[in-house]
Design a protein around this motif. Structure first.
Motif, PDB file in Angstrom:
ATOM      1  N   LYS A 336       0.831  -1.211   0.000  1.00  0.00           N
ATOM      2  CA  LYS A 336       0.000   0.000   0.000  1.00  0.00           C
ATOM      3  C   LYS A 336       0.860   1.253   0.000  1.00  0.00           C
ATOM      4  O   LYS A 336       0.543   2.235  -0.683  1.00  0.00           O
ATOM      5  CB  LYS A 336      -0.939  -0.009   1.211  1.00  0.00           C
ATOM      6  N   GLU A 337       1.935   1.234   0.773  1.00  0.00           N
ATOM      7  CA  GLU A 337       2.858   2.381   0.798  1.00  0.00           C
ATOM      8  C   GLU A 337       3.462   2.613  -0.569  1.00  0.00           C
ATOM      9  O   GLU A 337       3.848   3.729  -0.917  1.00  0.00           O
ATOM     10  CB  GLU A 337       3.976   2.136   1.817  1.00  0.00           C
ATOM     11  N   ASN A 338       3.564   1.536  -1.347  1.00  0.00           N
ATOM     12  CA  ASN A 338       4.145   1.628  -2.687  1.00  0.00           C
ATOM     13  C   ASN A 338       3.064   1.845  -3.755  1.00  0.00           C
ATOM     14  O   ASN A 338       3.297   1.634  -4.933  1.00  0.00           O
ATOM     15  CB  ASN A 338       4.918   0.340  -3.003  1.00  0.00           C
ATOM     16  N   SER A 339       1.874   2.280  -3.303  1.00  0.00           N
ATOM     17  CA  SER A 339       0.738   2.590  -4.192  1.00  0.00           C
ATOM     18  C   SER A 339       0.314   1.386  -5.020  1.00  0.00           C
ATOM     19  O   SER A 339       0.212   1.446  -6.253  1.00  0.00           O
ATOM     20  CB  SER A 339       1.095   3.766  -5.119  1.00  0.00           C
ATOM     21  N   SER A 340       0.025   0.295  -4.338  1.00  0.00           N
ATOM     22  CA  SER A 340      -0.404  -0.917  -5.014  1.00  0.00           C
ATOM     23  C   SER A 340      -1.727  -0.708  -5.747  1.00  0.00           C
ATOM     24  O   SER A 340      -2.607   0.029  -5.292  1.00  0.00           O
ATOM     25  CB  SER A 340      -0.559  -2.057  -4.005  1.00  0.00           C
ATOM     26  N   ASP A 341      -1.860  -1.381  -6.883  1.00  0.00           N
ATOM     27  CA  ASP A 341      -3.090  -1.307  -7.663  1.00  0.00           C
ATOM     28  C   ASP A 341      -4.124  -2.332  -7.207  1.00  0.00           C
ATOM     29  O   ASP A 341      -5.256  -2.341  -7.708  1.00  0.00           O
ATOM     30  CB  ASP A 341      -2.792  -1.542  -9.151  1.00  0.00           C
ATOM     31  N   PHE A 342      -3.746  -3.207  -6.282  1.00  0.00           N
ATOM     32  CA  PHE A 342      -4.636  -4.275  -5.843  1.00  0.00           C
ATOM     33  C   PHE A 342      -5.467  -3.843  -4.634  1.00  0.00           C
ATOM     34  O   PHE A 342      -5.072  -2.958  -3.869  1.00  0.00           O
ATOM     35  CB  PHE A 342      -3.838  -5.534  -5.492  1.00  0.00           C
ATOM     36  N   THR A 343      -6.609  -4.510  -4.486  1.00  0.00           N
ATOM     37  CA  THR A 343      -7.467  -4.276  -3.323  1.00  0.00           C
ATOM     38  C   THR A 343      -7.354  -5.477  -2.397  1.00  0.00           C
ATOM     39  O   THR A 343      -7.539  -6.623  -2.822  1.00  0.00           O
ATOM     40  CB  THR A 343      -8.937  -4.103  -3.756  1.00  0.00           C
ATOM     41  N   PHE A 344      -7.061  -5.199  -1.126  1.00  0.00           N
ATOM     42  CA  PHE A 344      -6.832  -6.271  -0.160  1.00  0.00           C
ATOM     43  C   PHE A 344      -7.980  -6.331   0.850  1.00  0.00           C
ATOM     44  O   PHE A 344      -8.461  -5.290   1.316  1.00  0.00           O
ATOM     45  CB  PHE A 344      -5.506  -6.046   0.580  1.00  0.00           C
ATOM     46  N   LYS A 345      -8.380  -7.529   1.183  1.00  0.00           N
ATOM     47  CA  LYS A 345      -9.460  -7.742   2.141  1.00  0.00           C
ATOM     48  C   LYS A 345      -8.910  -8.449   3.374  1.00  0.00           C
ATOM     49  O   LYS A 345      -8.283  -9.508   3.254  1.00  0.00           O
ATOM     50  CB  LYS A 345     -10.563  -8.590   1.516  1.00  0.00           C
ATOM     51  N   SER A 346      -9.146  -7.859   4.525  1.00  0.00           N
ATOM     52  CA  SER A 346      -8.680  -8.478   5.763  1.00  0.00           C
ATOM     53  C   SER A 346      -9.540  -9.697   6.109  1.00  0.00           C
ATOM     54  O   SER A 346     -10.764  -9.660   6.012  1.00  0.00           O
ATOM     55  CB  SER A 346      -8.740  -7.472   6.915  1.00  0.00           C
ATOM     56  N   LEU A 347      -8.867 -10.764   6.534  1.00  0.00           N
ATOM     57  CA  LEU A 347      -9.554 -11.977   6.972  1.00  0.00           C
ATOM     58  C   LEU A 347      -9.470 -12.133   8.487  1.00  0.00           C
ATOM     59  O   LEU A 347      -9.836 -13.178   9.025  1.00  0.00           O
ATOM     60  CB  LEU A 347      -8.946 -13.202   6.283  1.00  0.00           C
ATOM     61  N   GLY A 348      -8.986 -11.087   9.138  1.00  0.00           N
ATOM     62  CA  GLY A 348      -8.899 -11.113  10.590  1.00  0.00           C
ATOM     63  C   GLY A 348      -7.580 -11.667  11.100  1.00  0.00           C
ATOM     64  O   GLY A 348      -6.698 -12.061  10.323  1.00  0.00           O
ATOM     65  N   ASN A 349      -7.454 -11.674  12.408  1.00  0.00           N
ATOM     66  CA  ASN A 349      -6.239 -12.185  13.045  1.00  0.00           C
ATOM     67  C   ASN A 349      -6.307 -13.702  13.188  1.00  0.00           C
ATOM     68  O   ASN A 349      -7.377 -14.280  13.375  1.00  0.00           O
ATOM     69  CB  ASN A 349      -6.046 -11.549  14.418  1.00  0.00           C
ATOM     70  N   THR A 350      -5.153 -14.325  13.115  1.00  0.00           N
ATOM     71  CA  THR A 350      -5.078 -15.773  13.285  1.00  0.00           C
ATOM     72  C   THR A 350      -3.782 -16.141  13.990  1.00  0.00           C
ATOM     73  O   THR A 350      -2.811 -15.381  13.974  1.00  0.00           O
ATOM     74  CB  THR A 350      -5.151 -16.494  11.918  1.00  0.00           C
ATOM     75  N   SER A 351      -3.797 -17.291  14.597  1.00  0.00           N
ATOM     76  CA  SER A 351      -2.587 -17.797  15.260  1.00  0.00           C
ATOM     77  C   SER A 351      -1.889 -18.773  14.328  1.00  0.00           C
ATOM     78  O   SER A 351      -2.521 -19.692  13.793  1.00  0.00           O
ATOM     79  CB  SER A 351      -2.958 -18.504  16.567  1.00  0.00           C
ATOM     80  N   LEU A 352      -0.611 -18.544  14.111  1.00  0.00           N
ATOM     81  CA  LEU A 352       0.189 -19.446  13.294  1.00  0.00           C
ATOM     82  C   LEU A 352       0.887 -20.457  14.193  1.00  0.00           C
ATOM     83  O   LEU A 352       1.320 -20.132  15.302  1.00  0.00           O
ATOM     84  CB  LEU A 352       1.235 -18.662  12.492  1.00  0.00           C
TER      85      LEU A 352
END
Length: 365
Positions: A336-352
Motif C-alpha cells: 500500500k505504501e508503494n501505491s499498489s493497484d490491488f485491493t486487499f481484504k482483511s480476513l482477521g487475526n489468526t494464530s500461526l
C-alpha cells in the motif's frame, strides 16, 4: 527506469557469456599466434601471408559475432529443442551440429581475410589458392578443435547456469554471499492444489511429467516479474524477491496471476495429456533473512530466517480460508505504501503454528 523487460534482460545475460568466451579465446589465439610467428610475414605451414593488424580486426570481430550468434541460437532454439535429452547427450549433439557451422564460418572468414590481404575479390585465383592451402593444412584442424573447445565450454556454462540458476551462479562467481549478509526479501510459497489426489490418479511417472511441464510453463512469469526461484520442494515452489524488486509494480503479486494465466493458456494441453489442469494457492510474507554460501561436499546459497517458516505456515492456511492467496499484514502495508493497484481484504487475526502472537492476514479481491 529500465526499458528492458526482465525476460529480455535474462536473454541478454544468457547470450553475453558466449560473446565473452569467444573474445577471450580470440585474444589468447592472437597472443599465441604472435608469440609463435614473431616478425614473420607468412604462416610457416601454409605459406599464407600474416598481417598482425588484419588478424586482430578479423579475429576479434568474427569471434564476437560468432559467439553472440551461437549464444542467441542456443538460447532461443537449441536449448528448448534438446530439453528432453540428458546433459551429456545435449552437449554431444550440439557440438556435432556446431562443427558444421564452424567449418563453414572458418572458410568464410579465411576467404574474407585473403580478399582483404590481396585487396581483391572472391574470384581472384590467389584467394582460392591460399584458401585451399589453409583447408588442407593441419592448422585448419587445429583451429576447428580450438573453436569447438570454446563452444563446449560455453555450452557447459549455459547448462550449469540453467541447472543451478543464472543469478545463483553469478553470485557464486562474484562472491556476494561468500560471507553471510542480511537482506529484506519477499517470499511466495506456491503449492499445487489437490496434488496428492492428482498424483494418485496419474501415477508417479505421469505425475512427475506433469510437474515438469507445470514448472516450465510458469517459469516465464517468474522471470518477467523479476522473481528468483529459491527452491522446488515436490509440488511446491518458493519464489523470492529483494524488497525493492518485489514491490515495484506489485511484481510479487502480479507474478501469481501471470502464472495462473500462463496455465490457463495451456489448459487444452494439460487436459489432453494429463486429464487435469493444475491450480495453486500461495502465501506471501516479507522480512529479514540471512543469506550465505553453505556446504562442503555440495555448495549452495541458503536463506535462513523466521520469514520462511512464517510464509510456509501462511500458505498452509489457504485451504482453511478457502482462498487462493494469503498475504501477511506487514507485506500488505508495504504494498500500500508503494501505491499498489490491488485491493486487499482483511480476513482477521489468526494464530500461526509455533507463534505466540497473532497475525492479521489478507487476501486479494
Amino acid at each position: 527506469m529500465s526499458i528492458i523487460s526482465p525476460l529480455n534482460k535474462r536473454f541478454i545475460n544468457r547470450v553475453i557469456p558466449f560473446g565473452i568466451f569467444f573474445i577471450i579465446a580470440g585474444v589468447i589465439y592472437l597472443l599465441l599466434e604472435k608469440g609463435i610467428l614473431g616478425d614473420s610475414k607468412f604462416y610457416p605451414s601454409t605459406k599464407n601471408p600474416y598481417n598482425l593488424n588484419s588478424s586482430i580486426i578479423i579475429t576479434l570481430v568474427s569471434a564476437t559475432l560468432f559467439g553472440l550468434l551461437i549464444g542467441s541460437f542456443e538460447v532461443l532454439y537449441f536449448n528448448k529443442f534438446f530439453s528432453s535429452k540428458s546433459f551429456l547427450k545435449k552437449i554431444i549433439y550440439k557440438i556435432s551440429f556446431y562443427l558444421s557451422i564452424v567449418v563453414f564460418f572458418l572458410i568464410c572468414t579465411a576467404s574474407v581475410s585473403f580478399m582483404v590481404e590481396f585487396d581483391t575479390n572472391i574470384l581472384d585465383e590467389n584467394v582460392w589458392i591460399n584458401l585451399q592451402n589453409f583447408i588442407t593444412n593441419l592448422a585448419f584442424l587445429s583451429v576447428i578443435l580450438y573453436i569447438i573447445t570454446i563452444i563446449g565450454i560455453s555450452l557447459f556454462y549455459l547448462e550449469v547456469s540453467d541447472n543451478i540458476g543464472q543469478e545463483v551462479l553469478f553470485n557464486f562467481f562474484t562472491g556476494k554471499y561468500h560471507k553471510p549478509i542480511e537482506e529484506e526479501r519477499i517470499f511466495m510459497f506456491l503449492d499445487m492444489k489437490s496434488s496428492t489426489t492428482i498424483a494418485e490418479k496419474l501415477g508417479h511417472v505421469k505425475y512427475f511429467e506433469m510437474l515438469a511441464t507445470y514448472y516450465a510453463d510458469i517459469s516465464d512469469a517468474i522471470v518477467q516479474h523479476a522473481g528468483l526461484v529459491y527452491q522446488y520442494v515436490g509440488d511446491e515452489i518458493v519464489v523470492s524477491w529483494n524488497l525493492q524488486k518485489g514491490l515495484k509494480k506489485d511484481n510479487c503479486i502480479r507474478c501469481f496471476y501471470a502464472m495462473e494465466e500462463a496455465l490457463k493458456k495451456q489448459s487444452t494441453k494439460y487436459l489432453k495429456e494429463f486429464g487435469v489442469l493444475p491450480t495453486f494457492k500461495a502465501g506471501f510474507h516479507y522480512g529479514m533473512i540471512t543469506a550465505g554460501e553453505i556446504g562442503t561436499i555440495k555448495k549452495d546459497i541458503v536463506f535462513t530466517g523466521d520469514v520462511l517458516n512464517t510464509t510456509a505456515r501462511i500458505q498452509g492456511l489457504c485451504n482453511s480460508y478457502d482462498v487462493a492467496t494469503l498475504i501477511s499484514e506487514i507485506l500488505v502495508q508495504k504494498l500500500k505504501e508503494n501505491s499498489s493497484d490491488f485491493t486487499f481484504k482483511s480476513l482477521g487475526n489468526t494464530s500461526l503454528r509455533g507463534k505466540n502472537e497473532q497475525m492479521e492476514l489478507y487476501t486479494i479481491i
